[in-house]
Design a protein around this motif. Structure first.
Motif, PDB file in Angstrom:
ATOM      1  N   GLY A 118       0.810  -1.202   0.000  1.00 40.86           N
ATOM      2  CA  GLY A 118       0.000   0.000   0.000  1.00 40.86           C
ATOM      3  C   GLY A 118       0.846   1.255   0.000  1.00 40.86           C
ATOM      4  N   PHE A 119       0.167   2.380  -0.134  1.00 39.66           N
ATOM      5  CA  PHE A 119       0.854   3.671  -0.117  1.00 39.66           C
ATOM      6  C   PHE A 119      -0.121   4.758   0.285  1.00 39.66           C
ATOM      7  CE2 PHE A 119      -1.013   3.683  -4.326  1.00 39.66           C
ATOM      8  CZ  PHE A 119      -1.389   5.005  -4.520  1.00 39.66           C
ATOM      9  N   ILE A 120       0.451   5.899   0.633  1.00 41.88           N
ATOM     10  CA  ILE A 120      -0.344   7.103   0.850  1.00 41.88           C
ATOM     11  C   ILE A 120       0.436   8.279   0.289  1.00 41.88           C
ATOM     12  CG2 ILE A 120       0.517   7.532   3.202  1.00 41.88           C
ATOM     13  CD1 ILE A 120      -2.486   8.370   3.848  1.00 41.88           C
ATOM     14  N   ASN A 121      -0.240   9.111  -0.510  1.00 45.30           N
ATOM     15  CA  ASN A 121       0.334  10.342  -1.049  1.00 45.30           C
ATOM     16  C   ASN A 121      -0.295  11.506  -0.294  1.00 45.30           C
ATOM     17  OD1 ASN A 121       1.539   8.681  -2.944  1.00 45.30           O
ATOM     18  ND2 ASN A 121       0.231   9.324  -4.633  1.00 45.30           N
ATOM     19  N   LEU A 122       0.541  12.414   0.172  1.00 40.89           N
ATOM     20  CA  LEU A 122       0.083  13.536   0.986  1.00 40.89           C
ATOM     21  C   LEU A 122       0.577  14.853   0.412  1.00 40.89           C
ATOM     22  CD1 LEU A 122       1.034  11.922   4.410  1.00 40.89           C
ATOM     23  CD2 LEU A 122      -1.262  12.106   3.434  1.00 40.89           C
ATOM     24  N   SER A 123      -0.167  15.907   0.698  1.00 42.26           N
ATOM     25  CA  SER A 123       0.269  17.240   0.288  1.00 42.26           C
ATOM     26  C   SER A 123      -0.172  18.261   1.325  1.00 42.26           C
ATOM     27  CB  SER A 123      -0.317  17.618  -1.079  1.00 42.26           C
ATOM     28  OG  SER A 123      -1.696  17.887  -0.965  1.00 42.26           O
ATOM     29  N   LEU A 124       0.394  19.432   1.192  1.00 35.70           N
ATOM     30  CA  LEU A 124      -0.070  20.590   1.946  1.00 35.70           C
ATOM     31  C   LEU A 124      -0.861  21.445   0.973  1.00 35.70           C
ATOM     32  CD1 LEU A 124       3.171  21.551   3.893  1.00 35.70           C
ATOM     33  CD2 LEU A 124       1.178  20.307   4.754  1.00 35.70           C
ATOM     34  N   ARG A 125      -2.095  21.749   1.325  1.00 32.30           N
ATOM     35  CA  ARG A 125      -2.932  22.591   0.468  1.00 32.30           C
ATOM     36  C   ARG A 125      -3.139  23.932   1.152  1.00 32.30           C
ATOM     37  NH1 ARG A 125      -7.577  19.379  -2.835  1.00 32.30           N
ATOM     38  NH2 ARG A 125      -6.250  17.771  -3.735  1.00 32.30           N
ATOM     39  N   TYR A 126      -2.916  24.978   0.370  1.00 32.00           N
ATOM     40  CA  TYR A 126      -3.073  26.343   0.848  1.00 32.00           C
ATOM     41  C   TYR A 126      -4.337  26.987   0.290  1.00 32.00           C
ATOM     42  CZ  TYR A 126       1.675  25.887   2.547  1.00 32.00           C
ATOM     43  OH  TYR A 126       2.801  25.463   3.229  1.00 32.00           O
ATOM     44  N   ASP A 127      -4.971  26.311  -0.687  1.00 30.04           N
ATOM     45  CA  ASP A 127      -6.208  26.822  -1.282  1.00 30.04           C
ATOM     46  C   ASP A 127      -7.405  26.356  -0.458  1.00 30.04           C
ATOM     47  OD1 ASP A 127      -5.653  24.174  -2.003  1.00 30.04           O
ATOM     48  OD2 ASP A 127      -6.760  24.295  -3.872  1.00 30.04           O
ATOM     49  N   TYR A 128      -8.589  26.655  -0.930  1.00 29.07           N
ATOM     50  CA  TYR A 128      -9.811  26.274  -0.232  1.00 29.07           C
ATOM     51  C   TYR A 128      -9.924  24.753  -0.129  1.00 29.07           C
ATOM     52  CZ  TYR A 128     -14.747  25.269   0.497  1.00 29.07           C
ATOM     53  OH  TYR A 128     -15.928  24.766   0.974  1.00 29.07           O
ATOM     54  N   VAL A 129     -10.189  24.278   1.069  1.00 33.06           N
ATOM     55  CA  VAL A 129     -10.469  22.862   1.316  1.00 33.06           C
ATOM     56  C   VAL A 129     -11.781  22.797   2.101  1.00 33.06           C
ATOM     57  CG1 VAL A 129      -9.695  20.780   2.512  1.00 33.06           C
ATOM     58  CG2 VAL A 129      -8.022  22.206   1.312  1.00 33.06           C
ATOM     59  N   PRO A 130     -12.792  22.129   1.554  1.00 36.48           N
ATOM     60  CA  PRO A 130     -14.084  22.070   2.248  1.00 36.48           C
ATOM     61  C   PRO A 130     -13.950  21.583   3.691  1.00 36.48           C
ATOM     62  CG  PRO A 130     -14.271  21.148   0.048  1.00 36.48           C
ATOM     63  CD  PRO A 130     -12.811  21.386   0.294  1.00 36.48           C
ATOM     64  N   GLY A 131     -14.528  22.345   4.605  1.00 39.19           N
ATOM     65  CA  GLY A 131     -14.532  21.984   6.010  1.00 39.19           C
ATOM     66  C   GLY A 131     -13.318  22.418   6.801  1.00 39.19           C
ATOM     67  N   ALA A 132     -12.253  22.820   6.131  1.00 39.39           N
ATOM     68  CA  ALA A 132     -11.023  23.201   6.832  1.00 39.39           C
ATOM     69  C   ALA A 132     -11.168  24.577   7.469  1.00 39.39           C
ATOM     70  CB  ALA A 132      -9.837  23.197   5.872  1.00 39.39           C
ATOM     71  N   THR A 133     -10.531  24.738   8.607  1.00 41.41           N
ATOM     72  CA  THR A 133     -10.593  26.011   9.313  1.00 41.41           C
ATOM     73  C   THR A 133      -9.246  26.725   9.371  1.00 41.41           C
ATOM     74  OG1 THR A 133     -10.194  24.964  11.462  1.00 41.41           O
ATOM     75  CG2 THR A 133     -12.496  25.200  10.756  1.00 41.41           C
ATOM     76  N   LYS A 134      -8.185  26.057   8.973  1.00 46.18           N
ATOM     77  CA  LYS A 134      -6.837  26.646   9.024  1.00 46.18           C
ATOM     78  C   LYS A 134      -6.072  26.282   7.762  1.00 46.18           C
ATOM     79  CE  LYS A 134      -6.451  26.576  14.019  1.00 46.18           C
ATOM     80  NZ  LYS A 134      -7.460  25.763  14.637  1.00 46.18           N
ATOM     81  N   ARG A 135      -5.058  27.065   7.466  1.00 44.75           N
ATOM     82  CA  ARG A 135      -4.173  26.803   6.325  1.00 44.75           C
ATOM     83  C   ARG A 135      -2.738  26.707   6.826  1.00 44.75           C
ATOM     84  NH1 ARG A 135      -8.633  27.280   4.698  1.00 44.75           N
ATOM     85  NH2 ARG A 135      -9.549  27.971   2.796  1.00 44.75           N
ATOM     86  N   PRO A 136      -1.904  25.890   6.258  1.00 45.81           N
ATOM     87  CA  PRO A 136      -2.246  24.888   5.251  1.00 45.81           C
ATOM     88  C   PRO A 136      -2.992  23.710   5.879  1.00 45.81           C
ATOM     89  CG  PRO A 136       0.029  24.587   5.888  1.00 45.81           C
ATOM     90  CD  PRO A 136      -0.475  25.810   6.632  1.00 45.81           C
TER      91      PRO A 136
END
Length: 146
Positions: free
Chosen positions: A57-75
């Motif tokens: 298995g694997f997991i790919n992750l990123s930091l998003r600085y744009d709008y993310v539904p439900g998020a309250t903080k950036r990144p």
């Protein structure tokens, strides 16, 4: 079980697993996407190996600085892809990948982990709920040639 960041020597195993998750990608397109993750300062990928050292298995992750539904903080730490081979599912490996993503998120200074799932992928929706995600939004996207 071992979860470690993907290295160049892991690339082919990661590629093969990613093709199982995203079979519609052309070979060059997948190679470019995965290479981009390895070269990005805001993305990481981790490979999961079982006790026999088999990549399952694997997991790919990123930091998003744009709008993310439900998020309250950036990144926001974002699960770009998570996958466990079918014959290894329902054994806690997916949960371990998400726990690893949570650690990665905290290390990056994030307090939230987000993800998305296609509307018709009910198995993945159930997995996300099972590992503690709350649904934030449903979207139907449209496009029109002009």
């Amino acid at each position: 079980m071992i979860i470690k960041e993907v290295t160049p020597s892991d690339f082919q195993e990661w590629f093969d697993l990613a093709r199982e998750l995203w079979p519609d990608y052309e070979t060059d397109e997948m190679t470019d996407a995965l290479t981009g993750i390895q070269q990005s300062p805001i993305e990481s990928a981790f490979l999961l190996r079982n006790d026999q050292k088999l990549a399952i298995g694997f997991i790919n992750l990123s930091l998003r600085y744009d709008y993310v539904p439900g998020a309250t903080k950036r990144p926001v730490a974002y699960v770009e892809g998570v996958f466990v081979r079918a014959d290894f599912r329902q054994q806690g490996y997916g949960r371990q990948l998400i726990l690893h993503a949570e650690e990665w998120a905290r290390y990056q200074g994030c307090s939230e982990l987000a993800s998305d799932v296609l509307l018709d992928n009910v198995a993945s929706q159930a997995f996300h709920r099972h590992v503690g995600f709350d649904e934030a939004e449903r979207v139907v996207s449209f496009i029109k040639s002009v």
